[in-house]
Design a protein around this motif. Structure first.
Motif, mmCIF file in Angstrom:
data_model
loop_
_atom_site.group_PDB
_atom_site.id
_atom_site.type_symbol
_atom_site.label_atom_id
_atom_site.label_comp_id
_atom_site.label_asym_id
_atom_site.label_seq_id
_atom_site.Cartn_x
_atom_site.Cartn_y
_atom_site.Cartn_z
ATOM 1 N N LEU A 1 0.814 -1.212 0.000
ATOM 2 C CA LEU A 1 0.000 0.000 0.000
ATOM 3 C C LEU A 1 0.845 1.259 0.000
ATOM 4 O O LEU A 1 0.446 2.286 -0.542
ATOM 5 C CB LEU A 1 -0.932 0.003 1.218
ATOM 6 N N VAL B 1 -0.108 -3.435 -4.558
ATOM 7 C CA VAL B 1 -0.984 -4.363 -3.853
ATOM 8 C C VAL B 1 -1.234 -5.599 -4.715
ATOM 9 O O VAL B 1 -1.177 -6.727 -4.254
ATOM 10 C CB VAL B 1 -2.318 -3.671 -3.526
ATOM 11 N N ARG B 2 -1.479 -5.360 -5.997
ATOM 12 C CA ARG B 2 -1.815 -6.476 -6.867
ATOM 13 C C ARG B 2 -0.669 -7.485 -6.941
ATOM 14 O O ARG B 2 -0.874 -8.691 -6.852
ATOM 15 C CB ARG B 2 -2.160 -5.961 -8.260
ATOM 16 N N ARG C 1 -0.551 -9.465 -3.792
ATOM 17 C CA ARG C 1 -1.674 -10.388 -3.694
ATOM 18 C C ARG C 1 -1.506 -11.567 -4.650
ATOM 19 O O ARG C 1 -1.923 -12.675 -4.345
ATOM 20 C CB ARG C 1 -2.984 -9.656 -3.986
ATOM 21 N N PHE D 1 -4.035 -9.510 3.310
ATOM 22 C CA PHE D 1 -3.846 -8.644 4.477
ATOM 23 C C PHE D 1 -5.175 -8.106 4.979
ATOM 24 O O PHE D 1 -6.115 -7.884 4.235
ATOM 25 C CB PHE D 1 -2.866 -7.521 4.213
ATOM 26 N N LEU D 2 -5.207 -7.956 6.277
ATOM 27 C CA LEU D 2 -6.404 -7.485 6.955
ATOM 28 C C LEU D 2 -5.940 -6.342 7.831
ATOM 29 O O LEU D 2 -5.390 -6.548 8.899
ATOM 30 C CB LEU D 2 -6.973 -8.628 7.801
ATOM 31 N N LEU D 3 -6.057 -5.124 7.309
ATOM 32 C CA LEU D 3 -5.574 -3.973 8.065
ATOM 33 C C LEU D 3 -6.773 -3.188 8.565
ATOM 34 O O LEU D 3 -7.505 -2.596 7.788
ATOM 35 C CB LEU D 3 -4.717 -3.068 7.168
ATOM 36 N N GLY E 1 -11.455 -1.400 3.832
ATOM 37 C CA GLY E 1 -11.652 -2.579 2.999
ATOM 38 C C GLY E 1 -13.086 -2.831 2.569
ATOM 39 O O GLY E 1 -13.326 -3.701 1.754
ATOM 40 N N LEU F 1 -14.494 -8.858 6.165
ATOM 41 C CA LEU F 1 -13.097 -8.657 5.762
ATOM 42 C C LEU F 1 -12.295 -9.935 5.981
ATOM 43 O O LEU F 1 -11.526 -10.359 5.117
ATOM 44 C CB LEU F 1 -12.469 -7.540 6.595
ATOM 45 N N ARG G 1 -13.067 -12.638 3.479
ATOM 46 C CA ARG G 1 -12.457 -12.359 2.181
ATOM 47 C C ARG G 1 -10.968 -12.685 2.189
ATOM 48 O O ARG G 1 -10.442 -13.284 1.262
ATOM 49 C CB ARG G 1 -12.678 -10.892 1.862
ATOM 50 N N GLU G 2 -10.303 -12.280 3.263
ATOM 51 C CA GLU G 2 -8.854 -12.399 3.275
ATOM 52 C C GLU G 2 -8.384 -13.805 3.644
ATOM 53 O O GLU G 2 -7.324 -14.237 3.224
ATOM 54 C CB GLU G 2 -8.243 -11.384 4.240
#
Lengths: 515, 405
Positions: free
Chosen positions: A308, A328-329, A332, A338-340, A347, A413, A416-417
């Motif tokens: 990021l 980021v891509r 990933r 990541f879960l920020l 998110g 979130l 998803r992560e």
């Protein structure tokens, strides 16, 4: 006993759809008292205080303010009567200074001249009196969440509030920030202001409040003096059933090294160095926790690994693929999830449906396409599966994500992560702002993920979480590592490292750099 | 009341109300200012639907509008509120006209497809500039696109008056594009041309793209929350650029369709083309949903066509239906979140309970039109708050719940 400030009795509230949010709620707050309103998520606390602050009308019950019947029908009216509710999101105008924000709304009409010099003096004195961090000329947008909240409190005090309502203000704060907030609240209470503190955190309540009203399923079940209660007893009062099971830590099965961070340096803003020459590794199947003060640089570190924000110097590799300069891509694509957490919850897009929020990776995955078009049926099934597995509470996956409660949004979130089989997970305060039940659930999921072989870099939300699930720990102080603990033991021995008083030797620290 | 809301959702109620008000404005103006009222009303409201030929003319009017509306829908779904479709439309219309007039000696099979390609490139090119500025330099795309529209307006006016002006046309207009260079007719009975097919295909393709394709998801995700899109690894810049180029190309194609069969002379000397502005309004009314766009374009086309026909017979100002269209869209925006039927019912009950019986309330008078709105505010507001607690944000257009700090 001091005078009553607010007394409401037998308040009821039903929404048009027939859902009764408040069945029978009563509450008495005295002048100069810090009163707690405690309840699980969904107990109706927020609806109740919305009624108190005039945002919602009530269907029944009595409302007395300082012995006089009152019936505020809007927030403005309630504010005139002296009831001010602070919003979960900052109500300050970002582009104005602290001083201007406090002054805002003080003139009788827009054209009347203000005695600004006089007001400035008053506000300066006020800030000094309460020993506030922000200077009068600081812009509101530059304030930390805690300073912004304190400024709002002061604004309410300056406006002559009798009762200030705070709805779960500290869920986003670190322990030190919460302490400062509590100190200010106590000072305000000493000035005779009544404070209604709404939260689902029993510990906060016991520390701060004199009296606590417990709410459950839309009914206030009783008022207790904090001095007579213990943590356990109050918790039992609050939750009827399904008390979250304690998460059980198990021994990690460590695998090969996944993440290597070497000599990483990061700037925060133009000149300030957030992280200096940090090196460590995370192996598959382990949870490495980074702990430290809020300004330790842990957040920046996580953001750089996620792609990021850019790093200044150093190297970040995942399975020997250099991702330092990747977006980021790029990160990933290598299997980094990541879960920020943050108060703004970056998110989740509130105006997209729950399904669309849940499945960004599936939407871009060719396996979910049929003749070039998205396979709606397959996507819906996947979304429903995740909603069920993670207990995201919603009527349908087509609903907008804005209907989700804080806990459910966080679970979204996480769903998803966690669900795209990450090799590395960067979790920054993963249970931030959630109820105890959700927190326990997410911690369990993190341990499951670890046992499946994911390398996890964790910045724990609180020390309980740290003690519950971390396998080993790094201590970060002002951007550099002061300690590495291969095994997590007590908190006490960490304190001198967290405060920067002690630092391990270079050799000891290099033990965390596996190849 | 709830049953009505189920069958006829509030958003449709609002659109219906706005549409009725639009018609009402036209009706009132005609009743007030026209001498032969009956005949004028017939000309305005019935003649555009009177014969197959007229119907075909109406569809032809609406076709270029559909392209602009689709471009608007695409851009606004991504919430990058660029207005470059006006500029794209003008530039492409102007360049297409110039190209066809200059190359008059060439065969049609070469000129017509080339003109279409030129129109797409011109449209996309015009849209690319504000898009690039917004991505690279973070310039507000609404402002930069408006400035660019103004620039294109000056440029095309200059080209018109210096290179394409036909002194015999009477007003300021270009030479007419010869009929052999128009798009081929596909339905001679209605006078529909190939552009109609293009528009229909564009509607379907855009629907599939937005709701059934990967790019559409990315567009809506970037529109809904830029920070969320960045967080999951969607490329903000690429998506915004793709959207603007696609929208520009669509608007450009609309310009070519307009010139090759609908309005064969370039006429916009110093003024923005009505059809482009109506297209934007039509997209707003359709709620930026591609499948509804043809309908709203036909509605605006109908009002406009009625105005033109009445103007031809009595000199009635053509501006009136356009004015009505603008009033309609403003009203629609002002009614955001309002539950029209419920508010009206609440008002009616109050009236009955309160003062003199007001059953014979004249529906067409202007006074009650503003009054109900004010009186209706209370129940509507209470309702809105109730839904807020459970279900906020219907389709918020500008404001976002979550925004990066």
């Amino acid at each position: 006993m001091s005078q009553e400030c607010l007394r409401v009795e037998h308040i009821q509230k039903a929404y048009t759809e027939g859902f009764v949010a408040i069945k029978d709620a009563s509450l008495t707050v005295r002048q100069g008292e810090i009163h707690g309103l405690l309840g699980e998520n969904g107990a109706g606390k927020s609806t109740f205080v919305k009624i108190l602050s005039g945002l919602l009308g009530r269907d029944g019950g009595t409302f007395t303010l300082c012995g006089v019947p009152a019936s505020p029908s809007s927030q403005e009216e309630a504010a005139r009567l002296g009831i001010i509710k602070l919003q979960k999101r900052s109500g300050l105008v970002p582009s104005l200074t602290v001083e201007e924000n406090i002054l805002l709304g003080r003139q009788k009409n827009s054209l009347a001249p203000l005695d600004r010099a006089q007001m400035r003096r008053e506000i300066g004195a006020l800030l000094e009196e309460f020993a506030m961090d922000p200077a009068p000329q600081d812009l509101a947008k530059n304030l930390t969440a805690e300073d912004a909240l304190e400024t709002e409190l002061l604004k309410a005090y300056y406006a002559g509030a009798k009762l200030v309502i705070l709805d779960e203000p500290a869920s986003y704060f670190t322990i030190a920030q919460t302490e400062e907030l509590f100190a200010l609240l106590r000072k305000l209470a000493a000035k005779g202001i009544a404070i209604l503190y709404v939260s689902n955190q029993v510990r906060e309540m016991l520390e701060l409040c004199e009296n606590i009203t417990v709410m459950e399923g839309g009914v206030t079940t009783g008022e207790y003096a904090a001095a007579d209660m213990t943590l356990r007893r109050l918790q039992n009062r609050m939750v009827r059933e399904n008390k979250p099971e304690k998460v059980r830590w198990t021994r990690p099965q460590r695998g090969e090294t996944v993440l290597k961070v070497r000599d990483l340096s990061i700037f925060r803003g133009e000149a300030h160095q957030a992280v200096q020459k940090v090196s460590f590794s995370v192996r598959a199947g382990e949870i490495l926790a980074i702990i430290g003060k809020p300004d330790s640089g842990a957040r920046e570190l996580c953001e750089v690994i996620a792609g990021l924000t850019p790093a200044v110097a150093g190297r970040v590799t995942v399975f020997d693929d250099d991702i330092t300069a990747d977006s980021v891509r790029g990160a990933r694509e290598l299997g980094v999830s990541f879960l920020l957490s943050s108060p703004q919850r970056i998110g989740v897009a509130p105006s997209l449906s729950i399904q669309e929020n849940l499945l960004p990776y599936q939407y871009t995955n060719p396996a979910y396409r049929n003749h070039g078009l998205l396979d709606q049926e397959k996507l819906r099934q996947e979304a429903q599966r995740l909603v069920q597995e993670y207990d995201i509470r919603c009527a349908s996956v087509e609903e907008n994500a804005s209907v989700l409660s804080t806990s459910s949004a966080q679970k979204l979130l996480a769903a998803r992560e966690f669900s795209n089989e990450p090799v590395l997970l960067v979790a920054y305060q993963p249970t931030f702002g959630t109820s105890e039940e959700t927190a326990a659930f997410l911690e369990k999921k993190l341990l499951e993920l670890r046992d499946e072989g994911t390398a996890i870099l964790l910045v724990p939300t609180d020390l309980d979480e740290f003690a519950a699930i971390a396998d080993s720990a790094l201590v970060l102080y002002q951007g550099s590592i002061t300690a590495y603990l291969p095994k997590v033991t007590g908190k006490e021995e960490l304190d001198p490292y967290i405060s920067g008083e002690r630092r391990m030797t270079q050799e000891e620290l290099e033990a965390v750099c596996f190849e | 009341m709830n049953k009505i809301n189920e069958k006829f959702p509030p958003s449709a109620q609002r659109k219906l109300t706005a549409g009725l008000v639009g018609i009402l404005v036209c009706l009132l103006t005609i009743l007030l200012f026209e001498e032969k009222r009956g005949e004028s009303l017939r000309t305005f409201f019935l003649m555009p639907l009177g014969s197959l030929q007229e119907l075909g003319e109406l569809v032809a009017y609406a076709t270029p509008m559909v392209f602009v509306a689709l471009a608007t829908a695409l851009v606004f779904q991504c919430r990058r509120y660029s207005l470059s479709m006006i500029g794209s439309f003008m530039l492409s219309a102007c360049l297409t006209t110039g190209f066809l007039l200059l190359g008059n000696e060439q065969p049609a099979w070469y000129l017509v497809p080339s003109a279409l390609v030129i129109s797409i490139l011109a449209g996309a090119g015009a849209a690319a500039i504000p898009a690039a500025l917004s991505i690279r330099r973070r310039v507000n795309i609404t402002i930069s696109s408006l400035i660019l529209d103004f620039l294109i307006l000056q440029l095309t006016s200059f080209i018109l008056s210096n290179y394409m002006w036909d002194p015999a046309a009477g007003q300021s207009a270009s030479f007419e594009i010869p009929e052999r260079l128009w798009l081929p007719e596909i339905l001679p009975a209605l006078g529909l041309r190939f552009g109609f097919l293009l528009a229909a295909a564009a509607v379907v393709l855009l629907y599939l793209l937005l709701y059934r394709g990967r790019l559409g998801y990315e567009i809506r995700a970037v529109g809904a929350s830029e920070s969320m899109a960045g967080y999951v690894g969607l490329s903000y810049g690429k998506t915004v650029m793709a959207v603007q180029l696609l929208a520009g190309a669509l608007a450009g194609l609309g310009g070519a369709v307009e010139m090759m069969g609908v309005q064969p002379r370039y006429i916009w000397d110093g003024s923005f083309p009505t059809v482009a502005l109506l297209g934007i309004l039509a997209a707003v009314v359709a709620g930026y949903r591609p499948l509804w766009i043809p309908l709203s374009c036909l509605f605006f086309g109908y009002l406009w066509r009625g105005g033109v026909l009445l103007n031809e017979s009595t000199g009635f100002p053509v501006e009136v239906p356009l004015f009505a269209a603008a009033v309609m869209v403003l009203l629609l925006l002002a009614m955001r979140d309002l539950d029209v039927f419920r508010a009206a019912a609440g008002l009616f009950q109050k009236k009955q309970a309160g003062d003199a019986p007001a059953q014979g309330m004249p529906p067409a008078a202007t006074q009650p039109q503003t009054a109900p709105r004010r009186a209706a505010k209370r129940p509507a507001k209470a309702k809105q708050q109730k839904t807020d607690a459970k279900l906020p944000a219907d389709v918020p257009d500008g404001s976002e719940g979550v925004e990066e700090g």
